[in-house]
Design an enzyme around this catalytic site. Sequence first.
Site, PDB file in Angstrom:
ATOM      1  N   LEU A 127      -6.491   5.802  -3.618  1.00  6.99           N
ATOM      2  CA  LEU A 127      -6.647   6.507  -2.351  1.00  6.99           C
ATOM      3  C   LEU A 127      -5.791   7.762  -2.295  1.00  6.99           C
ATOM      4  CD1 LEU A 127      -6.706   3.505   0.157  1.00  6.99           C
ATOM      5  CD2 LEU A 127      -8.646   4.838  -0.702  1.00  6.99           C
TER       6      LEU A 127
ATOM      7  N   ASP B  44       6.221  10.672   5.044  1.00  3.10           N
ATOM      8  CA  ASP B  44       5.180  11.519   4.467  1.00  3.10           C
ATOM      9  C   ASP B  44       4.697  12.514   5.496  1.00  3.10           C
ATOM     10  OD1 ASP B  44       5.355  10.226   2.052  1.00  3.10           O
ATOM     11  OD2 ASP B  44       3.789   8.798   2.511  1.00  3.10           O
TER      12      ASP B  44
END
Length: 136
Positions: free
Chosen positions: A19, A136
């Site tokens: 992914l 992130d």
Amino acid sequence: MHGNTAAWRVPGFTELRDLGTGRSGRVVAARRDRDGAPVAIKYLSDELRADLGFVGRFRHEARLLRLISSPHVVRLHEYVETAAGSAIVMELVDGVPLRTLLNRHGPLGPEAALTVLKGTLLGLAEAHAAGVVHRD
């Protein structure tokens, strides 16, 4: 990819596809072997696993994530840590990444952008309220 996180696999899961990969590691779509449930597995990079302070914070935040129940935050199923690797197994949100959407269709209109932003901010607020810092 960062480090050799590709070598170790979380037992009990069959990986289906990659992914994404980032500084903190890589994420794969997988199927839980015992019941076929779809999940996402985030493998922590070897570089970050070498930082014991980071691993301690990561482990603590995984415990906190298990307490959050929100439509804006993926559900954490389990945290796995062995001598060979560390990973979190979480709910799979099987959709199109925002980056892909933007590359295909260009900038979002104001209403669509606000919808995405609202869900993102609500999720971050819930995670931060629980003591989790999104890196992130």
